[in-house]
Enzyme design. Structure first.
Site, PDB file in Angstrom:
ATOM      1  N   SER A   1      -6.718   7.651   4.066  1.00  0.00           N
ATOM      2  CA  SER A   1      -6.151   7.407   5.391  1.00  0.00           C
ATOM      3  C   SER A   1      -6.237   8.745   6.116  1.00  0.00           C
ATOM      4  O   SER A   1      -6.447   9.780   5.467  1.00  0.00           O
ATOM      5  CB  SER A   1      -4.671   7.000   5.224  1.00  0.00           C
ATOM      6  OG  SER A   1      -3.947   7.194   6.418  1.00  0.00           O
TER       7      SER A   1
ATOM      8  N   TYR B   1       3.698   8.052   0.972  1.00  0.00           N
ATOM      9  CA  TYR B   1       2.366   7.609   1.416  1.00  0.00           C
ATOM     10  C   TYR B   1       1.436   8.802   1.619  1.00  0.00           C
ATOM     11  O   TYR B   1       0.300   8.814   1.147  1.00  0.00           O
ATOM     12  CB  TYR B   1       2.525   6.817   2.710  1.00  0.00           C
ATOM     13  CG  TYR B   1       1.278   6.110   3.201  1.00  0.00           C
ATOM     14  CD1 TYR B   1       0.941   4.848   2.722  1.00  0.00           C
ATOM     15  CD2 TYR B   1       0.456   6.695   4.155  1.00  0.00           C
ATOM     16  CE1 TYR B   1      -0.195   4.185   3.190  1.00  0.00           C
ATOM     17  CE2 TYR B   1      -0.683   6.044   4.627  1.00  0.00           C
ATOM     18  CZ  TYR B   1      -0.992   4.788   4.141  1.00  0.00           C
ATOM     19  OH  TYR B   1      -2.122   4.141   4.603  1.00  0.00           O
TER      20      TYR B   1
HETATM   21  P1  NAD Z   1      -2.204  -5.053   3.811  1.00  0.00           P
HETATM   22  O1  NAD Z   1      -0.737  -5.050   3.567  1.00  0.00           O
HETATM   23  O2  NAD Z   1      -2.755  -5.961   4.866  1.00  0.00           O
HETATM   24  O3  NAD Z   1      -2.991  -5.333   2.452  1.00  0.00           O
HETATM   25  C1  NAD Z   1      -2.617  -4.696   1.267  1.00  0.00           C
HETATM   26  C2  NAD Z   1      -3.240  -5.416   0.099  1.00  0.00           C
HETATM   27  O4  NAD Z   1      -2.780  -4.798  -1.122  1.00  0.00           O
HETATM   28  C3  NAD Z   1      -2.835  -6.893   0.014  1.00  0.00           C
HETATM   29  O5  NAD Z   1      -3.926  -7.657  -0.445  1.00  0.00           O
HETATM   30  C4  NAD Z   1      -1.718  -6.877  -1.035  1.00  0.00           C
HETATM   31  O6  NAD Z   1      -1.536  -8.110  -1.708  1.00  0.00           O
HETATM   32  C5  NAD Z   1      -2.267  -5.813  -1.963  1.00  0.00           C
HETATM   33  N1  NAD Z   1      -1.254  -5.282  -2.874  1.00  0.00           N
HETATM   34  C6  NAD Z   1      -0.053  -4.726  -2.576  1.00  0.00           C
HETATM   35  N2  NAD Z   1       0.604  -4.413  -3.706  1.00  0.00           N
HETATM   36  C7  NAD Z   1      -0.197  -4.768  -4.731  1.00  0.00           C
HETATM   37  C8  NAD Z   1      -0.079  -4.694  -6.139  1.00  0.00           C
HETATM   38  N3  NAD Z   1       0.998  -4.207  -6.749  1.00  0.00           N
HETATM   39  N4  NAD Z   1      -1.103  -5.171  -6.888  1.00  0.00           N
HETATM   40  C9  NAD Z   1      -2.219  -5.696  -6.303  1.00  0.00           C
HETATM   41  N5  NAD Z   1      -2.379  -5.770  -4.978  1.00  0.00           N
HETATM   42  C10 NAD Z   1      -1.385  -5.320  -4.204  1.00  0.00           C
HETATM   43  O7  NAD Z   1      -2.589  -3.529   4.102  1.00  0.00           O
HETATM   44  P2  NAD Z   1      -3.836  -2.844   4.842  1.00  0.00           P
HETATM   45  O8  NAD Z   1      -3.354  -2.278   6.122  1.00  0.00           O
HETATM   46  O9  NAD Z   1      -5.014  -3.741   4.857  1.00  0.00           O
HETATM   47  O10 NAD Z   1      -4.092  -1.609   3.867  1.00  0.00           O
HETATM   48  C11 NAD Z   1      -5.160  -1.550   2.941  1.00  0.00           C
HETATM   49  C12 NAD Z   1      -5.423  -0.102   2.545  1.00  0.00           C
HETATM   50  O11 NAD Z   1      -5.846   0.638   3.684  1.00  0.00           O
HETATM   51  C13 NAD Z   1      -4.178   0.624   2.005  1.00  0.00           C
HETATM   52  O12 NAD Z   1      -4.578   1.488   0.952  1.00  0.00           O
HETATM   53  C14 NAD Z   1      -3.721   1.427   3.200  1.00  0.00           C
HETATM   54  O13 NAD Z   1      -2.975   2.552   2.824  1.00  0.00           O
HETATM   55  C15 NAD Z   1      -5.039   1.789   3.829  1.00  0.00           C
HETATM   56  N6  NAD Z   1      -4.948   2.158   5.248  1.00  0.00           N
HETATM   57  C16 NAD Z   1      -4.470   1.276   6.175  1.00  0.00           C
HETATM   58  C17 NAD Z   1      -4.405   1.660   7.503  1.00  0.00           C
HETATM   59  C18 NAD Z   1      -3.928   0.726   8.574  1.00  0.00           C
HETATM   60  O14 NAD Z   1      -3.752   1.171   9.708  1.00  0.00           O
HETATM   61  N7  NAD Z   1      -3.728  -0.545   8.297  1.00  0.00           N
HETATM   62  C19 NAD Z   1      -4.816   2.935   7.893  1.00  0.00           C
HETATM   63  C20 NAD Z   1      -5.282   3.804   6.918  1.00  0.00           C
HETATM   64  C21 NAD Z   1      -5.338   3.415   5.600  1.00  0.00           C
END
Ligand code: NAD
Length: 261
Positions: free
Chosen positions: A143, A156
């Site tokens: 991120s 985080y």
């Molecule tokens: P989201 O909440 O939409 O999806 C998260 C996913 O992780 C889901 O499929 C959930 O079921 C799964 N998950 C959570 N806990 C789990 C566990 N214990 N075992 C297995 N699966 C598990 O989140 P997102 O925004 O799509 O984030 C995805 C990745 O991208 C993360 O690593 C997040 O830190 C990173 N990210 C997101 C953003 C953003 O703005 N959304 C920005 C930078 C980085």
């Protein structure tokens, strides 16, 4: 032929948000997909079938990313089903926004386990397979918070800085085996995770949710636009393709200019 025809891609946390976007992007380039993550069984099955509409095979494994034995079984199932493990996307992640002195211990532990340690475990079990293949691609979802900090996100930010260190270390260890390990550092993407964060940040900062969206999130992003799944998939497919062979141990920010400030 599509860029990733016949490859096997494991994508952790691919039942929602960015991971689901990657599953769709990789399937559309011909990769067979191992979906993972939590959620409603019927919804997951719908997503799985939508992946197969690209003419690939998709399976679902519900491994809990806090459980090393389940992660080992996930990699083994992918290998047994498809005969290879070509692409591992460490994407599963959770968030908690809270001042450090009030940060719940169990949330700290969960964030480190899911956002950092799970990547160690998938890598540990995939690398021997990839070494035998003489090829592989590991992509870790960091991120902008792997590069810079924001207040109230101690766990985080620590996990995401950690995953960039893990990325560099693994890259050095696998470089001579045709394997690469890189990190993607997105700015804000409108996903269910961010929706929860908007509510938490509003509480932590005493703001309305609309103020958080416009004055906190998009304020940090000079383009004033959320990052899209399509933008992230362009980089993902490049890193997974033959053209990506020279990129190793790198962190690619797709952040609308955030870290340039
Ligand atoms: P989201 O909440 O939409 O999806 C998260 C996913 O992780 C889901 O499929 C959930 O079921 C799964 N998950 C959570 N806990 C789990 C566990 N214990 N075992 C297995 N699966 C598990 O989140 P997102 O925004 O799509 O984030 C995805 C990745 O991208 C993360 O690593 C997040 O830190 C990173 N990210 C997101 C953003 C953003 O703005 N959304 C920005 C930078 C980085």
């Amino acid at each position: 032929m599509s860029a990733l025809q016949g490859k096997t891609a494991i994508i952790t946390g691919s039942t929602s948000g960015i991971g689901l976007g990657f599953a769709q992007g990789l399937a559309s380039e011909g990769a067979n997909v191992v979906m993972n993550g939590f959620g409603d069984a019927e919804e997951i099955e719908k997503h799985r079938q939508a992946l197969e509409a690209h003419g690939v095979k998709a399976i679902y494994n519900g491994a809990d990313m806090t459980k090393p034995a389940e992660i080992a079984a996930l990699v083994a199932e992918a290998h047994e089903t498809f005969g290879s493990v070509d692409i591992v996307v460490n994407n599963a992640g959770i968030q908690k926004v809270s001042p450090v002195e009030e940060f719940p211990d169990d949330k700290w532990d969960a964030i480190i386990a899911i956002n950092l340690s799970s990547a160690f475990h998938t890598i540990k079990h995939s690398v021997p397979i990839m070494k035998q293949q003489g090829a592989g691609r590991i992509i870790n979802l960091a991120s902008v918070h792997g590069l810079v900090a924001s207040p109230f996100k101690s766990a985080y930010v620590a996990a995401k800085h950690g995953i960039i260190g893990l990325t560099k270390t693994v890259a050095l260890e696998v470089a001579e085996y045709g394997i690469t390990c890189n990190a993607i550092c997105p700015g804000y993407v409108e996903t269910p995770l961010v929706a929860g964060q908007i509510a938490d940040t509003a509480k932590a900062r005493g703001m309305t949710e609309e103020e958080v969206k416009n004055e906190v999130m998009l304020k940090a992003q000079p383009t004033r636009q959320f990052i899209t799944y399509e933008q992230l998939n362009g980089l993902m497919v490049y890193l997974c393709s033959d053209a990506g062979a020279g990129a190793n141990g790198a962190s690619f920010n797709i952040d609308g200019g955030w870290v340039a400030q």
